[in-house]
Design a protein around this motif. Structure first.
Motif, PDB file in Angstrom:
ATOM      1  N   THR A   1       1.146 -22.777   4.858  1.00 45.40           N
ATOM      2  CA  THR A   1       1.575 -23.715   5.888  1.00 45.40           C
ATOM      3  C   THR A   1       2.928 -24.332   5.546  1.00 45.40           C
ATOM      4  O   THR A   1       3.201 -24.615   4.388  1.00 45.40           O
ATOM      5  CB  THR A   1       0.555 -24.875   6.017  1.00 45.40           C
ATOM      6  N   ILE A   2       3.725 -24.553   6.574  1.00 40.46           N
ATOM      7  CA  ILE A   2       4.922 -25.396   6.489  1.00 40.46           C
ATOM      8  C   ILE A   2       4.693 -26.513   7.500  1.00 40.46           C
ATOM      9  O   ILE A   2       4.484 -26.247   8.681  1.00 40.46           O
ATOM     10  CB  ILE A   2       6.200 -24.616   6.843  1.00 40.46           C
ATOM     11  N   SER A   3       4.705 -27.767   7.023  1.00 39.18           N
ATOM     12  CA  SER A   3       4.416 -28.878   7.933  1.00 39.18           C
ATOM     13  C   SER A   3       5.018 -30.175   7.418  1.00 39.18           C
ATOM     14  O   SER A   3       5.706 -30.187   6.404  1.00 39.18           O
ATOM     15  CB  SER A   3       2.905 -29.041   8.099  1.00 39.18           C
ATOM     16  N   SER A   4       4.705 -31.258   8.099  1.00 37.27           N
ATOM     17  CA  SER A   4       5.082 -32.616   7.690  1.00 37.27           C
ATOM     18  C   SER A   4       6.579 -32.748   7.428  1.00 37.27           C
ATOM     19  O   SER A   4       6.997 -33.320   6.430  1.00 37.27           O
ATOM     20  CB  SER A   4       4.291 -33.038   6.448  1.00 37.27           C
ATOM     21  N   ALA A   5       7.386 -32.246   8.339  1.00 36.08           N
ATOM     22  CA  ALA A   5       8.828 -32.219   8.131  1.00 36.08           C
ATOM     23  C   ALA A   5       9.489 -33.556   8.430  1.00 36.08           C
ATOM     24  O   ALA A   5       9.097 -34.265   9.336  1.00 36.08           O
ATOM     25  CB  ALA A   5       9.455 -31.140   9.008  1.00 36.08           C
ATOM     26  N   GLU A   6      10.495 -33.873   7.640  1.00 28.98           N
ATOM     27  CA  GLU A   6      11.400 -34.998   7.862  1.00 28.98           C
ATOM     28  C   GLU A   6      12.802 -34.403   7.972  1.00 28.98           C
ATOM     29  O   GLU A   6      13.227 -33.656   7.095  1.00 28.98           O
ATOM     30  CB  GLU A   6      11.360 -35.973   6.690  1.00 28.98           C
ATOM     31  N   VAL A   7      13.513 -34.722   9.036  1.00 30.96           N
ATOM     32  CA  VAL A   7      14.837 -34.152   9.286  1.00 30.96           C
ATOM     33  C   VAL A   7      15.861 -35.270   9.421  1.00 30.96           C
ATOM     34  O   VAL A   7      15.604 -36.260  10.101  1.00 30.96           O
ATOM     35  CB  VAL A   7      14.831 -33.299  10.574  1.00 30.96           C
ATOM     36  N   VAL A   8      17.015 -35.088   8.758  1.00 35.01           N
ATOM     37  CA  VAL A   8      18.129 -36.025   8.909  1.00 35.01           C
ATOM     38  C   VAL A   8      19.421 -35.224   9.048  1.00 35.01           C
ATOM     39  O   VAL A   8      19.538 -34.127   8.524  1.00 35.01           O
ATOM     40  CB  VAL A   8      18.272 -37.006   7.716  1.00 35.01           C
ATOM     41  N   LYS A   9      20.375 -35.802   9.782  1.00 37.05           N
ATOM     42  CA  LYS A   9      21.711 -35.230   9.845  1.00 37.05           C
ATOM     43  C   LYS A   9      22.575 -36.095   8.960  1.00 37.05           C
ATOM     44  O   LYS A   9      22.632 -37.315   9.120  1.00 37.05           O
ATOM     45  CB  LYS A   9      22.262 -35.221  11.268  1.00 37.05           C
ATOM     46  N   LEU A  10      23.231 -35.440   8.006  1.00 38.77           N
ATOM     47  CA  LEU A  10      24.075 -36.167   7.068  1.00 38.77           C
ATOM     48  C   LEU A  10      25.527 -35.886   7.367  1.00 38.77           C
ATOM     49  O   LEU A  10      25.878 -34.818   7.864  1.00 38.77           O
ATOM     50  CB  LEU A  10      23.702 -35.800   5.639  1.00 38.77           C
ATOM     51  N   GLY A  11      26.356 -36.839   7.031  1.00 39.84           N
ATOM     52  CA  GLY A  11      27.753 -36.878   7.453  1.00 39.84           C
ATOM     53  C   GLY A  11      28.713 -35.962   6.751  1.00 39.84           C
ATOM     54  O   GLY A  11      28.341 -35.002   6.098  1.00 39.84           O
ATOM     55  N   LYS A  12      29.975 -36.323   6.890  1.00 37.24           N
ATOM     56  CA  LYS A  12      31.099 -35.503   6.444  1.00 37.24           C
ATOM     57  C   LYS A  12      31.037 -35.103   4.975  1.00 37.24           C
ATOM     58  O   LYS A  12      31.463 -34.031   4.613  1.00 37.24           O
ATOM     59  CB  LYS A  12      32.408 -36.246   6.698  1.00 37.24           C
ATOM     60  N   ASP A  13      30.509 -35.981   4.130  1.00 34.00           N
ATOM     61  CA  ASP A  13      30.522 -35.688   2.695  1.00 34.00           C
ATOM     62  C   ASP A  13      29.647 -34.505   2.311  1.00 34.00           C
ATOM     63  O   ASP A  13      29.761 -33.978   1.222  1.00 34.00           O
ATOM     64  CB  ASP A  13      30.128 -36.934   1.889  1.00 34.00           C
ATOM     65  N   VAL A  14      28.762 -34.055   3.189  1.00 41.11           N
ATOM     66  CA  VAL A  14      27.933 -32.882   2.898  1.00 41.11           C
ATOM     67  C   VAL A  14      28.031 -31.832   4.004  1.00 41.11           C
ATOM     68  O   VAL A  14      27.153 -31.019   4.171  1.00 41.11           O
ATOM     69  CB  VAL A  14      26.453 -33.258   2.641  1.00 41.11           C
TER      70      VAL A  14
END
Length: 145
Positions: A41-54
């Protein structure tokens, strides 16, 4: 409320990424089993968009479940995975971090993959359990190779 579903659409790259294609040798645990940490299983995801430095990408932390260990009644092997987009588009191609699972080797523990990501004052914090009992707060430092 029913109209809200009309906003959903299929991602341009579907699936975004997949888990391991086999359980691996049943008697393996520890680092030798890590390549199979997200077989079941792949589950329980947390997603963020990170800025210019990455590089303006989306990053996902997710729970991977290998499944039960030999003789176990239920799932007992959990790990924390990291993936990111290859571009700045969330529904574009994704890549999994080759060092998955993060933090601990299999069998891991229940709760390890259930993470919360918080971005505050320019820092990213990861809340999870490293030992199956205590909630930990880790400050992440993102580095783009």
């Amino acid at each position: 409320m029913a109209a809200a579903g009309a906003e959903f659409r299929r991602c341009a790259n579907n699936p975004l990424f997949v888990g391991a294609d086999s359980y691996g040798p049943e008697d393996e645990t520890g680092a030798a089993a890590n390549a199979h940490f997200d077989f079941r299983t792949i589950s329980s995801a947390e997603v963020v968009k990170l800025g210019k430095d990455v590089g303006e990408r989306y990053y996902m932390l997710y729970e991977g479940v290998r499944g039960p260990g030999p003789g176990d009644a239920g799932d007992t092997q959990f790990g924390l995975g990291l993936a990111r987009t290859r571009t700045d588009q969330i529904d574009g191609p994704w890549e999994k971090y080759p060092g998955n699972p993060l933090l601990v080797d299999l069998p891991g523990n229940i709760g390890l993959g259930h993470v919360d990501l918080v971005v505050a004052a320019g820092h990213t914090y990861l809340y999870t359990s490293l030992d199956g009992e205590t909630r930990s707060r880790l400050r992440l430092q993102w580095v783009d190779p």
